[in-house]
Design a protein around this motif. Structure first.
Motif, PDB file in Angstrom:
ATOM      1  N   THR A  83       5.229  -2.048  12.022  1.00 30.00           N
ATOM      2  CA  THR A  83       5.806  -3.322  11.595  1.00 30.00           C
ATOM      3  C   THR A  83       7.251  -3.527  12.038  1.00 30.00           C
ATOM      4  OG1 THR A  83       6.551  -2.393   9.486  1.00 30.00           O
ATOM      5  CG2 THR A  83       4.331  -3.350   9.544  1.00 30.00           C
ATOM      6  N   GLY A  84       7.922  -2.441  12.432  1.00 31.02           N
ATOM      7  CA  GLY A  84       9.338  -2.550  12.747  1.00 31.02           C
ATOM      8  C   GLY A  84      10.199  -2.665  11.508  1.00 31.02           C
ATOM      9  N   GLN A  85       9.689  -2.249  10.372  1.00 31.05           N
ATOM     10  CA  GLN A  85      10.399  -2.298   9.097  1.00 31.05           C
ATOM     11  C   GLN A  85      10.336  -0.921   8.441  1.00 31.05           C
ATOM     12  OE1 GLN A  85       8.149  -5.257   7.030  1.00 31.05           O
ATOM     13  NE2 GLN A  85       8.727  -6.920   8.411  1.00 31.05           N
ATOM     14  N   ILE A  86      11.185  -0.698   7.473  1.00 31.49           N
ATOM     15  CA  ILE A  86      11.192   0.593   6.776  1.00 31.49           C
ATOM     16  C   ILE A  86      10.255   0.516   5.566  1.00 31.49           C
ATOM     17  CG2 ILE A  86      12.574   2.255   5.487  1.00 31.49           C
ATOM     18  CD1 ILE A  86      14.967   1.420   7.208  1.00 31.49           C
ATOM     19  N   TRP A  87       9.294   1.432   5.524  1.00 30.05           N
ATOM     20  CA  TRP A  87       8.380   1.555   4.395  1.00 30.05           C
ATOM     21  C   TRP A  87       8.528   2.938   3.787  1.00 30.05           C
ATOM     22  CZ3 TRP A  87       4.544  -2.173   2.916  1.00 30.05           C
ATOM     23  CH2 TRP A  87       4.559  -3.345   3.683  1.00 30.05           C
ATOM     24  N   LYS A  88       8.296   3.019   2.484  1.00 31.48           N
ATOM     25  CA  LYS A  88       8.423   4.287   1.763  1.00 31.48           C
ATOM     26  C   LYS A  88       7.067   4.702   1.188  1.00 31.48           C
ATOM     27  CE  LYS A  88      13.210   3.293   0.441  1.00 31.48           C
ATOM     28  NZ  LYS A  88      14.160   3.121  -0.706  1.00 31.48           N
ATOM     29  N   ALA A  89       6.956   5.982   0.875  1.00 25.06           N
ATOM     30  CA  ALA A  89       5.699   6.505   0.335  1.00 25.06           C
ATOM     31  C   ALA A  89       5.281   5.790  -0.940  1.00 25.06           C
ATOM     32  CB  ALA A  89       5.835   8.008   0.070  1.00 25.06           C
ATOM     33  N   GLU A  90       6.237   5.327  -1.735  1.00 30.06           N
ATOM     34  CA  GLU A  90       5.913   4.650  -2.985  1.00 30.06           C
ATOM     35  C   GLU A  90       5.280   3.271  -2.752  1.00 30.06           C
ATOM     36  OE1 GLU A  90      10.435   2.878  -3.677  1.00 30.06           O
ATOM     37  OE2 GLU A  90       9.769   4.725  -4.665  1.00 30.06           O
ATOM     38  N   GLU A  91       5.266   2.825  -1.492  1.00 29.22           N
ATOM     39  CA  GLU A  91       4.637   1.549  -1.144  1.00 29.22           C
ATOM     40  C   GLU A  91       3.276   1.746  -0.485  1.00 29.22           C
ATOM     41  OE1 GLU A  91       8.159  -1.395   0.083  1.00 29.22           O
ATOM     42  OE2 GLU A  91       8.267   0.537   1.132  1.00 29.22           O
ATOM     43  N   ILE A  92       2.745   2.973  -0.561  1.00 31.28           N
ATOM     44  CA  ILE A  92       1.481   3.319   0.084  1.00 31.28           C
ATOM     45  C   ILE A  92       0.525   3.923  -0.945  1.00 31.28           C
ATOM     46  CG2 ILE A  92       0.346   4.678   1.884  1.00 31.28           C
ATOM     47  CD1 ILE A  92       2.292   2.701   3.089  1.00 31.28           C
ATOM     48  N   ALA A  93      -0.730   3.466  -0.928  1.00 35.19           N
ATOM     49  CA  ALA A  93      -1.799   4.100  -1.705  1.00 35.19           C
ATOM     50  C   ALA A  93      -2.914   4.492  -0.749  1.00 35.19           C
ATOM     51  CB  ALA A  93      -2.329   3.163  -2.779  1.00 35.19           C
ATOM     52  N   VAL A  94      -3.328   5.752  -0.789  1.00 37.16           N
ATOM     53  CA  VAL A  94      -4.458   6.212   0.013  1.00 37.16           C
ATOM     54  C   VAL A  94      -5.722   5.957  -0.792  1.00 37.16           C
ATOM     55  CG1 VAL A  94      -5.429   8.132   1.333  1.00 37.16           C
ATOM     56  CG2 VAL A  94      -2.951   7.987   0.965  1.00 37.16           C
ATOM     57  N   THR A  95      -6.741   5.435  -0.125  1.00 37.01           N
ATOM     58  CA  THR A  95      -7.961   5.007  -0.809  1.00 37.01           C
ATOM     59  C   THR A  95      -9.195   5.569  -0.119  1.00 37.01           C
ATOM     60  OG1 THR A  95      -8.024   2.993   0.546  1.00 37.01           O
ATOM     61  CG2 THR A  95      -6.879   2.865  -1.581  1.00 37.01           C
ATOM     62  N   SER A  96     -10.312   5.460  -0.787  1.00 37.32           N
ATOM     63  CA  SER A  96     -11.587   5.907  -0.208  1.00 37.32           C
ATOM     64  C   SER A  96     -12.139   4.808   0.699  1.00 37.32           C
ATOM     65  CB  SER A  96     -12.587   6.251  -1.320  1.00 37.32           C
ATOM     66  OG  SER A  96     -12.107   7.335  -2.078  1.00 37.32           O
ATOM     67  N   GLY A  97     -11.498   4.665   1.843  1.00 36.85           N
ATOM     68  CA  GLY A  97     -11.859   3.628   2.800  1.00 36.85           C
ATOM     69  C   GLY A  97     -11.176   2.311   2.494  1.00 36.85           C
ATOM     70  N   ALA A  98     -11.278   1.377   3.452  1.00 30.55           N
ATOM     71  CA  ALA A  98     -10.649   0.066   3.275  1.00 30.55           C
ATOM     72  C   ALA A  98     -11.312  -0.723   2.158  1.00 30.55           C
ATOM     73  CB  ALA A  98     -10.707  -0.717   4.589  1.00 30.55           C
ATOM     74  N   LYS A  99     -12.610  -0.493   1.919  1.00 34.37           N
ATOM     75  CA  LYS A  99     -13.281  -1.240   0.854  1.00 34.37           C
ATOM     76  C   LYS A  99     -12.621  -0.990  -0.492  1.00 34.37           C
ATOM     77  CE  LYS A  99     -17.969  -2.139   2.483  1.00 34.37           C
ATOM     78  NZ  LYS A  99     -19.415  -1.925   2.258  1.00 34.37           N
ATOM     79  N   GLN A 100     -12.228   0.265  -0.754  1.00 32.13           N
ATOM     80  CA  GLN A 100     -11.566   0.513  -2.035  1.00 32.13           C
ATOM     81  C   GLN A 100     -10.183  -0.116  -2.064  1.00 32.13           C
ATOM     82  OE1 GLN A 100     -10.596   4.548  -3.304  1.00 32.13           O
ATOM     83  NE2 GLN A 100     -10.874   3.940  -5.433  1.00 32.13           N
ATOM     84  N   ALA A 101      -9.496  -0.113  -0.932  1.00 26.02           N
ATOM     85  CA  ALA A 101      -8.189  -0.764  -0.886  1.00 26.02           C
ATOM     86  C   ALA A 101      -8.320  -2.243  -1.220  1.00 26.02           C
ATOM     87  CB  ALA A 101      -7.562  -0.581   0.498  1.00 26.02           C
TER      88      ALA A 101
END
Length: 396
Positions: A83-101
């Motif tokens: 994205t060209g932007q700064i993202w942090k781990a607290e802005e990410i959730a790992v899920t069981s595939g995109a369907k769960q996201a």
């Protein structure tokens, strides 16, 4: 008695098409299956090594509900680069595939009665999950504009009850790639009308010709505060069965997703997490380049064969790995006063007459569409499409 919500949805149309093709094959018929949304490929060496190393270390315990911190940090670096932007781990959730996201997004954003704008044809799961969450899908037809929604049509669909807009680029099923101006218009509309954007870029690694995949938060940075990015490794690393995806968005949304996921699946598969982490740390891009080359070659083979269609336009296939056919000219009544055939009828004929598995556009809200995957081995693809052309050119 079942819960009333089970009346709101049926089984996935794509899954049903796969099942029909498998049933025909199990019955002894030679089937070339063009239904599946996956790429036939060996594992990336880094994925294999990461998984085996984790198993050999005896990894078998829970991780953080939304994924290992190391993986979320690696994903934050990836999204930052994308994205060209700064993202942090607290802005990410790992899920069981995109369907769960996507499910998580629907459940934490929607209240009963909220409307969600979904361009059509659409991936069958988008409206199903909105309905499960108590929302109302509002469809915007894109067929007259090359399967990319007109901004005016999106704007006209917004009401006081609109809560979110779904963007899927490159699109499943159509392969359409959204242009910058369309994304700018949607982003500014979301900002002005206080709407969420669910941005599904699961096919973002696969764009063809002179087309480019653009992330909406890069095009209009101000929309980031109301955007959820959904992605997975199912397509980009040919890992459909491993079920690893992720959601990137504002911290408060990710916190709500954490709470929800703690009561549904808890953490995604731990071995798959370690495998993807190993790839993100050690991968040099060569595997992804191989997949893109494989699909580019298959696309050219397929477009060459499909150029022999006489009554169906040759698809553009700008992104993803699907050919999406417009069967409108075939959908005419077979007799005066007779019923018009649908894509379901074509799919049934292809399976019974030519041994070809395909997905009817009715699964995507389009009774005149047909989705064909070109993620299969090229020799099977060519044979299957030749048979398909023979059937469609004489369809009555």
């Amino acid at each position: 008695m079942l819960a009333q919500r089970t009346n709101l949805f049926g089984s996935s149309g794509t899954a049903a098409a796969r099942a029909a093709a498998k049933a025909a094959a199990d019955a002894g018929k030679e089937i070339i299956d063009l239904t599946a949304g996956e790429i036939w490929s060996d594992l990336a060496p880094t994925i294999r090594e990461g998984a085996i190393e984790a198993i050999n270390r005896g990894v078998n315990r829970y991780t953080d509900t939304v994924g290992m911190m190391e993986l979320r940090e690696a994903l934050a670096r990836k999204v930052s680069l994308d994205t060209g932007q700064i993202w942090k781990a607290e802005e990410i959730a790992v899920t069981s595939g995109a369907k769960q996201a996507l499910f998580n997004a629907a459940m934490v954003l929607l209240n009963p009665g909220d409307e969600v704008i979904i361009p059509a044809p659409y991936w069958t799961t988008f409206p199903a999950q909105v309905l499960i969450a108590g929302g109302t899908p509002v469809f915007v037809d894109t067929r007259s504009n090359g399967y990319v929604p007109r901004f005016e049509d999106i704007k006209a669909a917004v009401t006081d009850r609109t809560r979110a807009i779904v963007i899927n680029t490159p699109s499943n099923p159509t392969g359409a790639v959204y242009d910058v101006q369309t994304l700018i218009g949607i982003a500014e509309l979301a900002i002005n009308r206080d709407l969420w954007i669910v941005f599904d870029e699961c096919y973002g690694d696969f764009v063809h010709g002179d087309h480019t995949h653009h992330l909406i938060v890069s095009v209009v940075p101000e929309v980031r505060a109301r955007t959820l990015i959904v992605n997975a490794f199912s397509k980009s690393l040919a890992l459909t069965g491993w079920r690893i995806g992720y959601l990137a968005g504002p911290k408060e949304v990710i916190n709500a997703v954490r709470a929800l996921q703690s009561h549904t699946t808890s953490n995604p598969n731990v071995i798959a997490q370690h495998a993807v982490l190993a790839h993100l740390q050690r991968g040099d891009g060569s595997y992804e380049s191989k997949l893109r080359s494989q699909l580019a070659s298959a696309r050219q083979i397929g477009l060459h064969v499909l150029s022999s269609l006489t009554r169906v336009p040759v698809p553009k296939a700008h992104g993803g790995f699907y050919f999406y056919l417009d069967l409108s000219d075939l959908m005419r009544p077979t007799s005066v006063g007779g019923a018009s055939p649908t894509a379901d009828d074509v799919v049934n004929s292809l399976l019974s007459e030519a041994g070809i598995g395909a997905v009817s556009g009715t699964a995507f809200g389009d009774p005149a569409g047909l989705r064909l995957s070109y993620g299969i081995p090229p020799e099977k693809l060519e044979t299957g499409l030749v048979r398909l052309v023979e059937v469609l050119n004489v369809w009555e």
